[in-house]
Design a protein around this motif. Structure first.
Motif, mmCIF file in Angstrom:
data_model
loop_
_atom_site.group_PDB
_atom_site.id
_atom_site.type_symbol
_atom_site.label_atom_id
_atom_site.label_comp_id
_atom_site.label_asym_id
_atom_site.label_seq_id
_atom_site.Cartn_x
_atom_site.Cartn_y
_atom_site.Cartn_z
ATOM 1 N N VAL A 1 -21.304 -28.174 -10.330
ATOM 2 C CA VAL A 1 -20.337 -28.446 -9.253
ATOM 3 C C VAL A 1 -20.713 -28.791 -8.093
ATOM 4 C CG1 VAL A 1 -18.029 -27.324 -8.397
ATOM 5 C CG2 VAL A 1 -18.881 -27.196 -11.152
ATOM 6 N N VAL A 2 -21.493 -28.003 -7.483
ATOM 7 C CA VAL A 2 -21.880 -28.229 -6.132
ATOM 8 C C VAL A 2 -22.930 -29.480 -5.941
ATOM 9 C CG1 VAL A 2 -21.370 -25.988 -5.336
ATOM 10 C CG2 VAL A 2 -23.653 -26.547 -6.045
ATOM 11 N N GLY A 3 -23.849 -29.509 -7.086
ATOM 12 C CA GLY A 3 -24.830 -30.592 -7.032
ATOM 13 C C GLY A 3 -24.241 -31.996 -7.356
ATOM 14 N N SER A 4 -23.055 -32.254 -7.761
ATOM 15 C CA SER A 4 -22.464 -33.503 -7.592
ATOM 16 C C SER A 4 -21.819 -33.846 -6.755
ATOM 17 C CB SER A 4 -21.052 -33.370 -8.836
ATOM 18 O OG SER A 4 -21.818 -32.894 -10.221
ATOM 19 N N GLY A 5 -21.866 -33.444 -5.477
ATOM 20 C CA GLY A 5 -21.104 -33.656 -4.246
ATOM 21 C C GLY A 5 -19.623 -33.821 -4.383
ATOM 22 N N ALA A 6 -18.718 -34.076 -3.387
ATOM 23 C CA ALA A 6 -17.373 -34.142 -3.417
ATOM 24 C C ALA A 6 -16.772 -35.275 -4.393
ATOM 25 C CB ALA A 6 -16.730 -34.199 -2.112
ATOM 26 N N VAL A 7 -16.156 -34.808 -5.309
ATOM 27 C CA VAL A 7 -15.417 -35.693 -6.091
ATOM 28 C C VAL A 7 -14.042 -35.522 -6.528
ATOM 29 C CG1 VAL A 7 -17.785 -36.242 -7.409
ATOM 30 C CG2 VAL A 7 -16.344 -34.241 -8.138
ATOM 31 N N PRO A 8 -13.214 -36.573 -6.655
ATOM 32 C CA PRO A 8 -11.747 -36.152 -7.333
ATOM 33 C C PRO A 8 -11.696 -35.064 -8.546
ATOM 34 C CG PRO A 8 -11.937 -38.501 -6.973
ATOM 35 C CD PRO A 8 -13.439 -37.967 -6.895
ATOM 36 N N LEU A 9 -10.567 -34.328 -8.498
ATOM 37 C CA LEU A 9 -10.731 -33.429 -9.371
ATOM 38 C C LEU A 9 -10.617 -33.765 -11.035
ATOM 39 C CD1 LEU A 9 -8.097 -30.797 -7.887
ATOM 40 C CD2 LEU A 9 -10.507 -30.737 -7.819
ATOM 41 N N SER A 10 -10.167 -34.914 -11.435
ATOM 42 C CA SER A 10 -10.209 -35.569 -12.549
ATOM 43 C C SER A 10 -11.490 -35.852 -12.862
ATOM 44 C CB SER A 10 -9.287 -36.595 -12.591
ATOM 45 O OG SER A 10 -9.527 -37.711 -11.621
ATOM 46 N N THR A 11 -12.414 -36.414 -11.591
ATOM 47 C CA THR A 11 -13.826 -36.847 -12.159
ATOM 48 C C THR A 11 -14.495 -35.516 -12.262
ATOM 49 O OG1 THR A 11 -13.517 -38.575 -10.557
ATOM 50 C CG2 THR A 11 -15.819 -37.989 -11.058
ATOM 51 N N LEU A 12 -14.303 -34.471 -11.527
ATOM 52 C CA LEU A 12 -14.999 -33.037 -11.686
ATOM 53 C C LEU A 12 -14.832 -32.668 -13.362
ATOM 54 C CD1 LEU A 12 -16.702 -30.934 -10.673
ATOM 55 C CD2 LEU A 12 -14.662 -29.661 -10.023
ATOM 56 N N ASP A 13 -13.734 -32.997 -13.705
ATOM 57 C CA ASP A 13 -13.211 -32.279 -15.128
ATOM 58 C C ASP A 13 -14.090 -33.333 -16.184
ATOM 59 O OD1 ASP A 13 -12.236 -31.284 -17.414
ATOM 60 O OD2 ASP A 13 -10.039 -32.452 -17.003
ATOM 61 N N GLU A 14 -14.230 -34.621 -15.781
ATOM 62 C CA GLU A 14 -15.056 -35.553 -16.697
ATOM 63 C C GLU A 14 -16.428 -35.035 -16.623
ATOM 64 O OE1 GLU A 14 -14.164 -39.159 -15.357
ATOM 65 O OE2 GLU A 14 -12.139 -39.238 -15.965
ATOM 66 N N ILE A 15 -17.134 -34.728 -15.543
ATOM 67 C CA ILE A 15 -18.523 -34.356 -15.453
ATOM 68 C C ILE A 15 -18.620 -33.043 -16.073
ATOM 69 C CG2 ILE A 15 -20.290 -33.605 -13.704
ATOM 70 C CD1 ILE A 15 -18.861 -35.202 -11.544
ATOM 71 N N VAL A 16 -18.094 -32.221 -15.965
ATOM 72 C CA VAL A 16 -18.119 -30.646 -16.796
ATOM 73 C C VAL A 16 -18.122 -30.848 -18.322
ATOM 74 C CG1 VAL A 16 -17.501 -28.264 -16.817
ATOM 75 C CG2 VAL A 16 -17.632 -29.406 -14.404
ATOM 76 N N THR A 17 -16.929 -31.580 -18.574
ATOM 77 C CA THR A 17 -16.695 -32.020 -20.008
ATOM 78 C C THR A 17 -17.888 -32.665 -20.709
ATOM 79 O OG1 THR A 17 -14.346 -32.201 -19.552
ATOM 80 C CG2 THR A 17 -15.350 -33.008 -21.641
ATOM 81 N N ALA A 18 -18.174 -33.610 -20.087
ATOM 82 C CA ALA A 18 -19.689 -34.111 -20.570
ATOM 83 C C ALA A 18 -20.772 -33.315 -20.672
ATOM 84 C CB ALA A 18 -20.036 -35.422 -19.748
ATOM 85 N N TRP A 19 -20.775 -32.287 -19.566
ATOM 86 C CA TRP A 19 -22.076 -31.466 -19.681
ATOM 87 C C TRP A 19 -21.683 -30.541 -20.705
ATOM 88 C CZ3 TRP A 19 -20.902 -26.224 -18.135
ATOM 89 C CH2 TRP A 19 -22.097 -25.329 -18.148
ATOM 90 N N ALA A 20 -20.600 -29.711 -21.002
ATOM 91 C CA ALA A 20 -20.266 -29.026 -21.886
ATOM 92 C C ALA A 20 -20.425 -29.662 -23.388
ATOM 93 C CB ALA A 20 -18.835 -28.460 -21.732
ATOM 94 N N ASP A 21 -20.349 -30.983 -23.659
ATOM 95 C CA ASP A 21 -20.386 -31.642 -25.031
ATOM 96 C C ASP A 21 -21.545 -31.856 -25.477
ATOM 97 O OD1 ASP A 21 -17.611 -31.370 -25.241
ATOM 98 O OD2 ASP A 21 -17.083 -33.412 -24.563
ATOM 99 N N ALA A 22 -22.578 -31.969 -24.321
ATOM 100 C CA ALA A 22 -23.836 -32.321 -24.544
ATOM 101 C C ALA A 22 -24.470 -31.391 -25.615
ATOM 102 C CB ALA A 22 -24.671 -32.389 -23.272
ATOM 103 N N PRO A 23 -25.220 -31.874 -26.514
ATOM 104 C CA PRO A 23 -26.008 -31.115 -27.500
ATOM 105 C C PRO A 23 -27.164 -30.171 -27.104
ATOM 106 C CG PRO A 23 -26.734 -33.647 -27.679
ATOM 107 C CD PRO A 23 -25.439 -33.456 -26.511
#
Length: 509
Positions: free
Chosen positions: A487-509
């Motif tokens: 979260v902090v290492g992604s820099g400031a992002v829109p909340l919808s974009t943060l959701d996409e970043i974390v979702t991709a991380w959680a979905d990664a094998p």
């Protein structure tokens, strides 16, 4: 240059002082252009970059999302013409300039101070969007207070010209006889106010939530907080009566001295720094110091705020505390404010992002739903980390929660539903433990910075939701340190974009 670099250049050219406040080198001799013509040129430049962003295939999706959000936010803020009716609070260009001048090296831009102040005066003088009558009076008082001081060291050889410009700005404010009354405080009473507010709401929250939805959200959060007050009040004082708890918080548990207030913040930050490695994999490469706001600035300064370390790390990040009236203020807000502004709040957020290899557009984007959402998230995270020293301090956590939830109600009330200034004051008095001076200062801030107050609670709730979904998805594999680093290492992002970043991380094998 890349699109990201071009947009970053445009943003910093628009607000060179913000670049310096963020610690970004290269804009030490600028102030920006407040004139109608200057801001129109800035708008055209940014709008052209937004058009380019629609067909760009060189930037990654996250960077492109940040570019679009930041560009649209600047265009909409220019269109709202806030500079013409913001004269009394920190959001006023002149108040802000005078407040930060002693905290930054302004020596290379002192020659630009007079013209900048004169531009602000001209915008207010020639506008059809009048400030509140009371804000005009407050603005005059603040300019008089500055002019009554002996020349300060930062004014240098340009002191006479700067003071002449301040006096001119003061006279413009004093000459306006048709300021708005208190019962027409919000944007909805101004030309294009409804559309301007809708744009500002979208930009500050980075969501599609409407003012009506945000108003109801604030009411719901306020109601749920009363249950938490009752629980902690029963434990601490043997009472679950919320009005009694509010009364005790307003009248008891005050500071004994200014020194006690400062030392409490130092101790809280030290505890947080000691515990942080259990919750973060990456630590900032620069420390955080605590400093008291200088006496000559205390009457116009915020109660507390954070100033990032410069890019060259010539000084640490700074948590500024305003000791004015300390013995009349509740000590319950000490720890929660330190965790929000310093560690693990804004200090970690700004410092870690600035140490990444992200483009400057990402390192220094000012997306307040993310930035302030993180600050509020860390207030609750601090409880999870075991950082609060007592139930007394947890009540302070609830006190700030109520203030931010109240902001959802009163900001939308003022700017979308036509509330009077007094209606907004009464709501915060009935539903928070803020003192009367704090309530008045907050409401005047919301009037002059429409929509900004919405970012805090919206951002926190969204970060909490994103984390909860990742925890559910990953189960025992969820690593809170990795989540926070992401979260902090992604820099400031829109909340919808943060959701996409974390979702991709959680979905990664």
């Amino acid at each position: 240059m890349s699109l990201a670099d071009d947009m970053f250049q445009a943003m910093m050219d628009f607000s060179p002082l913000q670049a310096t406040m963020l610690g970004v080198p290269g804009w030490e001799d600028g102030l920006g252009d407040l004139s109608v013509e200057g801001q129109r040129a800035d708008r055209d430049r940014i709008a052209a970059l937004l058009e380019r962003a629609e067909t760009d295939d060189t930037e990654d999706a996250v960077t492109l999302a940040v570019i679009k959000q930041q560009g649209r936010a600047l265009v909409d803020r220019i269109d709202a013409r806030l500079v013409e009716h913001s004269v009394a609070t920190m959001s006023s260009p002149v108040n802000s300039l005078l407040m930060v001048a002693s905290k930054l090296d302004v020596s290379q831009r002192l020659d630009k101070f007079p013209a900048y102040i004169e531009q602000a005066a001209a915008r207010v003088r020639d506008s059809d969007r009048r400030p509140l009558s009371r804000h005009l009076k407050t603005g005059v008082e603040r300019m008089d207070a500055f002019l009554a001081l002996p020349p300060q060291e930062w004014e240098g050889a340009h002191s006479a010209d700067i003071r002449a410009a301040v006096a001119g700005f003061r006279d413009v404010l004093a000459s306006i006889e048709d300021g708005r009354p208190d019962d027409k405080a919000g944007l909805c009473w101004l030309p294009e106010g409804e559309q301007n507010y809708a744009n500002l709401v979208r930009n500050y929250t980075t969501t599609s939530r409407t003012p009506d939805e945000l108003h109801r959200l604030g009411l719901d959060v306020i109601a749920s907080l009363r249950e938490e007050y009752a629980e902690i009040g029963s434990r601490l004082w043997g009472t679950s009566d919320v009005p009694e708890i509010f009364h005790r918080l307003r009248t008891e548990l005050l500071w004994d001295s200014e020194e006690q207030m400062i030392s409490s913040a130092v101790e809280a930050i030290a505890r947080a720094e000691a515990e942080a490695p259990k919750w973060f994999g990456r630590m900032p490469g620069v420390g955080c110091q605590v400093r008291a706001v200088p006496e000559e600035e205390q009457r116009t300064s915020a109660i507390a705020f954070y100033q990032p370390a410069p890019a060259d790390r010539s000084r640490p990040g700074t948590y500024w505390l305003n000791p004015l009236g300390a013995t009349e203020r509740s000590r319950t807000l000490s720890e929660v404010t330190a965790f929000h502004e310093a560690v693990p709040g804004h200090h970690y957020q700004f410092s870690i992002a600035s140490e990444t290899e992200l483009p400057n557009m990402r390192k220094y984007a000012f997306i307040e739903a993310y930035l302030e959402g993180w600050g509020l998230y860390t207030e609750r995270l601090a409880d999870e980390m075991g950082l609060y020293s007592s139930d007394e301090q947890r009540l302070g956590m609830l006190g700030l929660d109520a203030m931010r939830a109240g902001r959802l109600v009163v900001d939308t009330g003022l700017h979308a539903f036509g509330w009077s200034r007094q209606q907004a004051i009464d709501y915060l008095r009935d539903n928070t433990v803020m003192s009367e001076p704090e309530i008045v200062a907050e409401i005047d801030r919301y009037i002059e910075t429409p929509g900004q107050a919405l970012a805090y609670m919206v951002g926190r709730l969204e970060i909490q939701r994103i984390r909860a979904e990742a925890e559910t998805k990953l189960g025992d594999r969820f690593d809170v340190r990795a989540f926070h680093d992401l979260v902090v290492g992604s820099g400031a992002v829109p909340l919808s974009t943060l959701d996409e970043i974390v979702t991709a991380w959680a979905d990664a094998p």
